[in-house]
Design an enzyme around this catalytic site. Structure first.
Site, PDB file in Angstrom:
ATOM      1  CD  GLN A 115      -8.763   1.758 -30.577  1.00 24.87           C
ATOM      2  OE1 GLN A 115      -8.535   1.552 -29.386  1.00 24.87           O
ATOM      3  NE2 GLN A 115      -8.140   2.733 -31.231  1.00 24.87           N
ATOM      4  CG  HIS A 137       3.792   5.071 -30.573  1.00 26.64           C
ATOM      5  ND1 HIS A 137       4.003   4.604 -31.848  1.00 26.64           N
ATOM      6  CD2 HIS A 137       2.444   5.050 -30.388  1.00 26.64           C
ATOM      7  CE1 HIS A 137       2.842   4.302 -32.410  1.00 26.64           C
ATOM      8  NE2 HIS A 137       1.871   4.576 -31.549  1.00 26.64           N
ATOM      9  CG  MET A 152       6.463  10.321 -37.404  1.00 25.41           C
ATOM     10  SD  MET A 152       7.769   9.721 -36.320  1.00 25.41           S
ATOM     11  CE  MET A 152       9.154  10.502 -37.090  1.00 25.41           C
ATOM     12  N   GLY A 198       0.976  -0.425 -30.379  1.00 31.46           N
ATOM     13  CA  GLY A 198       2.203  -1.011 -30.904  1.00 31.46           C
ATOM     14  C   GLY A 198       2.602  -0.448 -32.250  1.00 31.46           C
ATOM     15  NE  ARG A 220      -5.400   2.865 -39.199  1.00 31.23           N
ATOM     16  CZ  ARG A 220      -5.949   3.064 -37.994  1.00 31.23           C
ATOM     17  NH1 ARG A 220      -5.734   4.177 -37.335  1.00 31.23           N
ATOM     18  NH2 ARG A 220      -6.708   2.132 -37.449  1.00 31.23           N
TER      19      ARG A 220
HETATM   20  P1  PAJ Z   1      -1.871   4.475 -31.192  1.00 28.94           P
HETATM   21  O1  PAJ Z   1      -2.401   4.915 -32.505  1.00 28.94           O
HETATM   22  O2  PAJ Z   1      -0.853   3.389 -31.146  1.00 28.94           O
HETATM   23  O3  PAJ Z   1      -1.292   5.749 -30.468  1.00 28.94           O
HETATM   24  C1  PAJ Z   1      -0.830   5.645 -29.151  1.00 28.94           C
HETATM   25  C2  PAJ Z   1      -0.540   7.043 -28.647  1.00 28.94           C
HETATM   26  O4  PAJ Z   1       0.513   7.618 -29.442  1.00 28.94           O
HETATM   27  C3  PAJ Z   1      -1.748   7.986 -28.770  1.00 28.94           C
HETATM   28  O5  PAJ Z   1      -1.840   8.786 -27.612  1.00 28.94           O
HETATM   29  C4  PAJ Z   1      -1.404   8.807 -30.001  1.00 28.94           C
HETATM   30  O6  PAJ Z   1      -1.998  10.094 -30.006  1.00 28.94           O
HETATM   31  C5  PAJ Z   1       0.110   8.902 -29.871  1.00 28.94           C
HETATM   32  N1  PAJ Z   1       0.742   9.221 -31.163  1.00 28.94           N
HETATM   33  C6  PAJ Z   1       0.612   8.534 -32.334  1.00 28.94           C
HETATM   34  N2  PAJ Z   1       1.292   9.157 -33.318  1.00 28.94           N
HETATM   35  C7  PAJ Z   1       1.839  10.273 -32.765  1.00 28.94           C
HETATM   36  C8  PAJ Z   1       2.646  11.344 -33.271  1.00 28.94           C
HETATM   37  N3  PAJ Z   1       3.025  11.414 -34.544  1.00 28.94           N
HETATM   38  N4  PAJ Z   1       3.038  12.306 -32.403  1.00 28.94           N
HETATM   39  C9  PAJ Z   1       2.644  12.276 -31.099  1.00 28.94           C
HETATM   40  N5  PAJ Z   1       1.892  11.292 -30.559  1.00 28.94           N
HETATM   41  C10 PAJ Z   1       1.490  10.305 -31.386  1.00 28.94           C
HETATM   42  O7  PAJ Z   1      -4.197   5.976 -30.041  1.00 28.94           O
HETATM   43  C11 PAJ Z   1      -4.164   4.763 -29.907  1.00 28.94           C
HETATM   44  O8  PAJ Z   1      -3.095   3.987 -30.260  1.00 28.94           O
HETATM   45  C12 PAJ Z   1      -5.327   3.988 -29.295  1.00 28.94           C
HETATM   46  O9  PAJ Z   1      -6.526   4.612 -29.623  1.00 28.94           O
HETATM   47  C13 PAJ Z   1      -5.198   3.813 -27.754  1.00 28.94           C
HETATM   48  C14 PAJ Z   1      -5.221   5.162 -27.023  1.00 28.94           C
HETATM   49  C15 PAJ Z   1      -3.918   3.048 -27.405  1.00 28.94           C
HETATM   50  C16 PAJ Z   1      -6.400   2.972 -27.250  1.00 28.94           C
HETATM   51  O10 PAJ Z   1      -6.452   1.738 -27.877  1.00 28.94           O
END
Ligand code: PAJ
Length: 283
Positions: free
Chosen positions: A61, A37, A186, A31, A189
């Protein structure tokens, strides 16, 4: 778009869409959605008639002392964004739906090849939590395709390995990193950063660019490249966890025979209270 809180509801929606002949794509998230995303959702949309996104801040995690409690939760806005992208269902389970077992009794999925190095070394147990929740999401949704970002390069490698080792019939698709105009990858955090920290945060990306250019130009002294990158980060106020030159395929240190095109530079560093990660493929 349907909002689904139970495993049974997800299975119901997916079964109905499969009866209509649709393929199913899954985009797992925690989220607080941003363009990174949403880029994954667009990749999923192009690949399947039914797109399920999950929004679940996975307690398994997060280590003790990490940001589970203060992780930004913006579910209403996330739903608006997902609906605008044409997502069919958003799975947002309560913690008890995902983890009914007593604390400490949850069956874990462990991917040893990737879970102890780099991010795994800095965040013990983190990838067991990731592999476990992703395996559960795969078993709940049973997608044909699942999309992950290259932003979390090690996570993507680990999930590819999980799928291979456990013979899961799921196509894992990696999507490129989406960056702010100054190069900062992006991330949910990033909003922890103060305005002053935000101004220097893009130094992480620029440092990886410098390192990757040196490798592309033929330098092969990895420890020197890594050490100088850490020094550059420290000079801008970061506390680096690591900068590492690795092979894209298995994230092991480069061998003589590896060409620059098969390498990636990964970095993780703290800026104040915020931990940032980024990576750049040399090829
Ligand atoms: P989260 O940090 O919310 O990221 C969800 C997905 O979005 C991940 O596959 C992450 O690599 C991708 N993502 C985040 N920022 C990005 C960016 N700037 N450019 C491209 N893709 C981006 O990663 C997680 O959640 C968790 O570990 C999860 C896989 C959901 C398991 O809980």
């Amino acid at each position: 778009m349907q909002t689904l809180e139970s495993i049974a509801a997800v299975r119901g929606l997916v079964a109905a869409r499969r009866r209509d002949g649709e393929g199913v794509a899954l985009v797992p998230t925690m989220g607080n959605l941003h363009e990174g995303h949403l880029s994954l959702v667009r990749v999923a949309r192009a690949r399947a008639g039914c797109v399920i996104a999950s929004v679940f801040v996975n307690p398994l995690q997060f280590g003790t002392g990490e940001d589970f409690e203060r992780y930004p939760r913006t579910f209403g806005r996330d739903c608006e964004l997902l609906e605008a992208e044409g997502v069919d269902g958003v799975f947002a389970p309560p913690v008890a739906e995902m983890y009914p077992a007593e604390a400490g009794q949850q069956t874990l999925v462990v991917v040893p090849a990737f879970s102890r190095m780099l991010e795994g070394e800095s965040r013990p147990g983190h990838f067991d939590g990731v592999a476990t929740v992703v395996m559960k999401l795969f078993n709940i949704v049973m997608p044909d395709v699942a999309v992950f970002g290259e932003k979390d390069f090690q996570q993507l490698a680990l999930i590819r390995r999980l799928v291979r080792d456990l013979c899961l019939p799921i196509d894992i698709v990696g999507a490129p990193i989406v960056r702010d105009p100054d190069g900062l990858a992006m991330s949910s955090r990033n909003q922890y950063l103060s305005p002053a920290e935000r101004r220097v945060a893009s130094v992480l990306h620029r440092t990886l660019v410098v390192a990757s250019r040196r490798i592309a130009a033929g330098e092969r002294s990895w420890p020197a490249i890594e050490a100088e990158a850490c020094k550059a980060l420290e000079g801008s106020g970061f506390l680096p966890d690591y900068v590492a030159v690795r092979r894209t395929l298995d994230l092991l240190p480069p061998q003589e025979a590896d060409t620059a095109r098969e390498l990636v530079v990964l970095g993780a560093a703290r800026l104040g209270r915020t931990r940032l990660i980024d990576n750049l493929r040399v090829g």
